[in-house]
Scaffold this motif. Structure first.
Motif, mmCIF file in Angstrom:
data_model
loop_
_atom_site.group_PDB
_atom_site.id
_atom_site.type_symbol
_atom_site.label_atom_id
_atom_site.label_comp_id
_atom_site.label_asym_id
_atom_site.label_seq_id
_atom_site.Cartn_x
_atom_site.Cartn_y
_atom_site.Cartn_z
ATOM 1 N N GLU A 59 0.825 -1.211 0.000
ATOM 2 C CA GLU A 59 0.000 0.000 0.000
ATOM 3 C C GLU A 59 0.864 1.268 0.000
ATOM 4 O O GLU A 59 0.550 2.240 -0.693
ATOM 5 C CB GLU A 59 -0.952 0.009 1.205
ATOM 6 C CG GLU A 59 -2.016 -1.063 1.164
ATOM 7 C CD GLU A 59 -1.562 -2.429 1.699
ATOM 8 O OE1 GLU A 59 -2.378 -3.357 1.683
ATOM 9 O OE2 GLU A 59 -0.390 -2.570 2.124
ATOM 10 N N GLU A 60 1.955 1.249 0.770
ATOM 11 C CA GLU A 60 2.880 2.389 0.785
ATOM 12 C C GLU A 60 3.535 2.569 -0.585
ATOM 13 O O GLU A 60 3.688 3.697 -1.071
ATOM 14 C CB GLU A 60 3.970 2.195 1.842
ATOM 15 C CG GLU A 60 3.481 2.305 3.268
ATOM 16 C CD GLU A 60 4.546 1.914 4.281
ATOM 17 O OE1 GLU A 60 4.691 2.669 5.264
ATOM 18 O OE2 GLU A 60 5.223 0.884 4.097
ATOM 19 N N VAL A 61 3.912 1.463 -1.202
ATOM 20 C CA VAL A 61 4.546 1.516 -2.519
ATOM 21 C C VAL A 61 3.567 2.071 -3.551
ATOM 22 O O VAL A 61 3.906 2.969 -4.330
ATOM 23 C CB VAL A 61 5.066 0.126 -2.947
ATOM 24 C CG1 VAL A 61 5.523 0.129 -4.400
ATOM 25 C CG2 VAL A 61 6.198 -0.329 -2.036
ATOM 26 N N LYS A 62 2.336 1.561 -3.555
ATOM 27 C CA LYS A 62 1.341 2.033 -4.529
ATOM 28 C C LYS A 62 1.080 3.524 -4.362
ATOM 29 O O LYS A 62 1.037 4.273 -5.344
ATOM 30 C CB LYS A 62 0.036 1.268 -4.423
ATOM 31 C CG LYS A 62 -0.977 1.778 -5.461
ATOM 32 C CD LYS A 62 -2.170 0.924 -5.605
ATOM 33 C CE LYS A 62 -3.117 1.348 -6.711
ATOM 34 N NZ LYS A 62 -3.067 2.697 -7.219
ATOM 35 N N ALA A 63 0.897 3.968 -3.127
ATOM 36 C CA ALA A 63 0.618 5.392 -2.878
ATOM 37 C C ALA A 63 1.783 6.266 -3.357
ATOM 38 O O ALA A 63 1.561 7.288 -4.016
ATOM 39 C CB ALA A 63 0.337 5.622 -1.397
ATOM 40 N N ALA A 64 3.003 5.873 -3.048
ATOM 41 C CA ALA A 64 4.181 6.648 -3.461
ATOM 42 C C ALA A 64 4.358 6.608 -4.974
ATOM 43 O O ALA A 64 4.726 7.616 -5.596
ATOM 44 C CB ALA A 64 5.425 6.130 -2.749
#
Length: 120
Positions: A12-17
């Protein structure tokens, strides 16, 4: 966390960034794995040919590595840190975790062999 530690990022952090344009996502799987299914926007740099010192600086965008399960990206990330390339992050759980979280990716239409967007 010190700059010398490999950071674990959630899918989720990767997708958002990635959506915000803040990171460069590098897939360290094989070309064959990448062709079958991949995260849209990820670049391919297979582990077998990976050279940490060839990476660009991270002044504009952070580099996040990923693989199928998180094992290869952790090894590559650790080798980057050992070569003095830091900070460095990888996606914990890899592409399997990405798919388990039902995040979109590019797959292969098995009837035609063409790439297709998969939105679980």
């Amino acid at each position: 966390m010190a700059d010398s530690d490999l950071e674990d990022w959630s899918p989720e952090e990767v997708k958002a960034a990635l959506d915000r344009g803040e990171i460069v996502l590098i897939d360290v799987r094989t070309p064959q794995e990448f062709l079958l299914e991949r995260i849209e926007g990820a670049l391919l740099a297979p582990m077998a040919d990976f050279t940490a010192t060839s990476l660009p600086t991270q002044t504009d965008k952070r580099i996040v590595l990923h693989c199928g399960s998180g094992v290869r990206s952790k090894k590559v990330g650790d080798s980057c840190i050992a070569a003095g390339v830091a900070p460095m992050a990888h996606m914990a759980g890899g592409f399997a975790a990405w798919k388990a979280r039902k995040l979109p990716y590019i797959g292969t239409d098995m009837a035609t062999g063409a790439p297709k967007k998969v939105t679980p």
